[in-house]
Design a protein around this motif. Sequence first.
Motif, PDB file in Angstrom:
ATOM      1  N   ASP A  21      13.228  23.931   7.393  1.00 32.92           N
ATOM      2  CA  ASP A  21      12.985  25.141   6.607  1.00 32.92           C
ATOM      3  C   ASP A  21      13.540  24.970   5.195  1.00 32.92           C
ATOM      4  N   THR A  22      12.762  25.379   4.201  1.00 34.14           N
ATOM      5  CA  THR A  22      13.117  25.403   2.768  1.00 34.14           C
ATOM      6  C   THR A  22      13.135  24.011   2.137  1.00 34.14           C
ATOM      7  N   PHE A  23      12.643  22.982   2.813  1.00 35.72           N
ATOM      8  CA  PHE A  23      12.791  21.608   2.325  1.00 35.72           C
ATOM      9  C   PHE A  23      11.692  21.171   1.353  1.00 35.72           C
ATOM     10  N   ASN A  24      10.921  22.124   0.801  1.00 39.50           N
ATOM     11  CA  ASN A  24       9.950  21.740  -0.222  1.00 39.50           C
ATOM     12  C   ASN A  24       9.820  22.841  -1.283  1.00 39.50           C
ATOM     13  N   PRO A  25      10.895  23.097  -2.066  1.00 44.06           N
ATOM     14  CA  PRO A  25      10.746  24.014  -3.190  1.00 44.06           C
ATOM     15  C   PRO A  25       9.620  23.533  -4.102  1.00 44.06           C
ATOM     16  N   MET A  26       8.786  24.472  -4.557  1.00 38.11           N
ATOM     17  CA  MET A  26       7.622  24.118  -5.361  1.00 38.11           C
ATOM     18  C   MET A  26       7.493  25.098  -6.525  1.00 38.11           C
ATOM     19  N   GLY A  27       7.097  24.565  -7.685  1.00 37.76           N
ATOM     20  CA  GLY A  27       6.848  25.407  -8.844  1.00 37.76           C
ATOM     21  C   GLY A  27       7.760  25.053 -10.006  1.00 37.76           C
ATOM     22  N   PRO A  28       7.811  25.914 -11.021  1.00 35.25           N
ATOM     23  CA  PRO A  28       7.399  27.317 -10.997  1.00 35.25           C
ATOM     24  C   PRO A  28       5.896  27.561 -11.211  1.00 35.25           C
ATOM     25  N   TRP A  29       5.214  26.616 -11.879  1.00 32.06           N
ATOM     26  CA  TRP A  29       3.835  26.867 -12.270  1.00 32.06           C
ATOM     27  C   TRP A  29       2.903  25.821 -11.677  1.00 32.06           C
ATOM     28  N   GLU A  86       0.857  -1.173   0.000  1.00 34.65           N
ATOM     29  CA  GLU A  86       0.000   0.000   0.000  1.00 34.65           C
ATOM     30  C   GLU A  86       0.900   1.231   0.000  1.00 34.65           C
ATOM     31  N   PRO A  87       0.368   2.378  -0.423  1.00 34.22           N
ATOM     32  CA  PRO A  87       1.184   3.594  -0.397  1.00 34.22           C
ATOM     33  C   PRO A  87       1.726   3.904   0.997  1.00 34.22           C
ATOM     34  N   VAL A  88       2.998   4.310   1.041  1.00 37.95           N
ATOM     35  CA  VAL A  88       3.636   4.771   2.278  1.00 37.95           C
ATOM     36  C   VAL A  88       3.355   6.260   2.400  1.00 37.95           C
ATOM     37  N   VAL A  89       2.729   6.673   3.497  1.00 38.09           N
ATOM     38  CA  VAL A  89       2.252   8.048   3.641  1.00 38.09           C
ATOM     39  C   VAL A  89       2.978   8.755   4.777  1.00 38.09           C
ATOM     40  N   PHE A  90       3.412   9.978   4.527  1.00 37.87           N
ATOM     41  CA  PHE A  90       3.943  10.834   5.589  1.00 37.87           C
ATOM     42  C   PHE A  90       3.605  12.277   5.244  1.00 37.87           C
ATOM     43  N   LEU A  91       3.830  13.180   6.170  1.00 40.71           N
ATOM     44  CA  LEU A  91       3.514  14.593   5.980  1.00 40.71           C
ATOM     45  C   LEU A  91       4.776  15.445   6.080  1.00 40.71           C
ATOM     46  N   LYS A  92       4.762  16.557   5.368  1.00 36.87           N
ATOM     47  CA  LYS A  92       5.767  17.593   5.534  1.00 36.87           C
ATOM     48  C   LYS A  92       5.073  18.828   6.077  1.00 36.87           C
ATOM     49  N   SER A  93       5.775  19.570   6.903  1.00 35.04           N
ATOM     50  CA  SER A  93       5.233  20.837   7.382  1.00 35.04           C
ATOM     51  C   SER A  93       5.004  21.771   6.199  1.00 35.04           C
ATOM     52  N   SER A  94       3.827  22.391   6.135  1.00 34.86           N
ATOM     53  CA  SER A  94       3.532  23.259   4.994  1.00 34.86           C
ATOM     54  C   SER A  94       4.412  24.504   4.968  1.00 34.86           C
ATOM     55  N   ASP A  95       5.005  24.868   6.116  1.00 32.95           N
ATOM     56  CA  ASP A  95       5.835  26.070   6.103  1.00 32.95           C
ATOM     57  C   ASP A  95       7.259  25.814   5.622  1.00 32.95           C
ATOM     58  N   CYS A  96       7.531  24.582   5.156  1.00 27.06           N
ATOM     59  CA  CYS A  96       8.832  24.361   4.509  1.00 27.06           C
ATOM     60  C   CYS A  96       8.748  24.605   3.001  1.00 27.06           C
ATOM     61  N   VAL A  97       7.557  24.988   2.500  1.00 21.02           N
ATOM     62  CA  VAL A  97       7.370  25.282   1.086  1.00 21.02           C
ATOM     63  C   VAL A  97       8.003  26.630   0.741  1.00 21.02           C
ATOM     64  N   VAL A  98       8.827  26.637  -0.307  1.00 22.55           N
ATOM     65  CA  VAL A  98       9.451  27.865  -0.802  1.00 22.55           C
ATOM     66  C   VAL A  98       9.320  27.896  -2.318  1.00 22.55           C
ATOM     67  N   GLY A  99       9.819  28.964  -2.921  1.00 23.10           N
ATOM     68  CA  GLY A  99       9.758  29.097  -4.369  1.00 23.10           C
ATOM     69  C   GLY A  99      10.706  28.160  -5.084  1.00 23.10           C
ATOM     70  N   PRO A 100      10.526  27.978  -6.389  1.00 27.63           N
ATOM     71  CA  PRO A 100      11.301  26.994  -7.146  1.00 27.63           C
ATOM     72  C   PRO A 100      12.782  27.307  -7.265  1.00 27.63           C
ATOM     73  N   ASP A 101      13.123  28.584  -7.169  1.00 29.76           N
ATOM     74  CA  ASP A 101      14.526  28.988  -7.309  1.00 29.76           C
ATOM     75  C   ASP A 101      15.089  29.588  -6.025  1.00 29.76           C
ATOM     76  N   ASP A 102      14.355  29.433  -4.924  1.00 30.39           N
ATOM     77  CA  ASP A 102      14.829  29.959  -3.654  1.00 30.39           C
ATOM     78  C   ASP A 102      15.977  29.125  -3.105  1.00 30.39           C
ATOM     79  N   GLU A 103      16.759  29.728  -2.234  1.00 28.75           N
ATOM     80  CA  GLU A 103      17.862  29.030  -1.589  1.00 28.75           C
ATOM     81  C   GLU A 103      17.325  27.902  -0.702  1.00 28.75           C
ATOM     82  N   VAL A 104      17.973  26.743  -0.784  1.00 25.44           N
ATOM     83  CA  VAL A 104      17.680  25.628   0.124  1.00 25.44           C
ATOM     84  C   VAL A 104      18.765  25.606   1.188  1.00 25.44           C
ATOM     85  N   LEU A 105      18.356  25.557   2.451  1.00 26.09           N
ATOM     86  CA  LEU A 105      19.303  25.655   3.556  1.00 26.09           C
ATOM     87  C   LEU A 105      19.667  24.284   4.104  1.00 26.09           C
ATOM     88  N   VAL A 106      20.956  23.987   4.153  1.00 23.91           N
ATOM     89  CA  VAL A 106      21.426  22.777   4.813  1.00 23.91           C
ATOM     90  C   VAL A 106      21.280  22.994   6.314  1.00 23.91           C
TER      91      VAL A 106
END
Length: 284
Positions: free
Chosen positions: A180-188, A97-117
């Motif tokens: 923080d920054t662990f879900n870049p999303m986009g561009p469209w 069956e699908p393995v399901v987990f969640l990410k915090s929605s506040d880790c979403v950033v823009g597609p070209d934003d800096e990702v922080l180690v």
Amino acid sequence: MRFLRIGPTGAERPALLAADAESAFDLSALTPDIDAAFLAALTPERRAEIAARADAGEFPAIEGRVGAPVARPGKVVCIGLNYRDHAEEAGQPIPAEPVVFLKSSDCVVGPDDEVLVPRGSEKTDYEIELAVVIGATARYLASPEDADAAIAGYTITNDVTERAWQLERGGTWDKGKSCDTFNPMGPWLVTADEVPDPQALGLRLSVNGEVRQNGSTANMIFNVRHVIWYLSQFMTLHPGDVVNTGTPAGVAMGLPNQPWLSVGDVVELQIDGLGSQRQVLGKA
């Protein structure tokens, strides 16, 4: 149609990508944002109205930084081990069956934003994924075919992961997924009518110019329809929610020398028809 959000972080404006994919129109006169309310009302008639008004020149041009195409997702739901080759490289059996987990929605950033180690990170990794944006409430769907009516469209996400924290720090995945920054999303956000077959899309990711992932959504274990139907049996999906559908082989964890991401690395992602991303790794 291809929607996006343009402007400084926290002050993005809703926009429509022009047909040339080189310019965009400001939709602020039409909607405050590309959010749950906008997506819930995005009927075929509404799309036709927006297109006609854009053709008539009602919306001014806009340019600038591109943010995540969905404002404030209610939740980001993720499917793990959803490509056979990725499950194999991770040394895991094919899930029943699908393995399901969640990410915090506040880790979403823009597609070209800096990702922080993150501070103390040992094993920061990348994962290119097809993301599904929900446009109508999905609860106890009767069949996978019913999922189509709940899908507003598709976009790209990079499911950045700290593997040591995911797998070696207490047995839960979320702490290695929600930094923080662990879900870049986009561009469209590409509306579903422009993606006739989400199971026929190529996905590619490179690090510092070296191709690491080169797969196809055809190789998903559980296809998009099944994933949305399945999730609806356990939780209600609301307009504006985002579902990351898994990643193909080639993540750092699965490569022989495990080339984890480091500060200064450049990660580039592309999915057929959905655009591209580019992130430079920085230090938290």
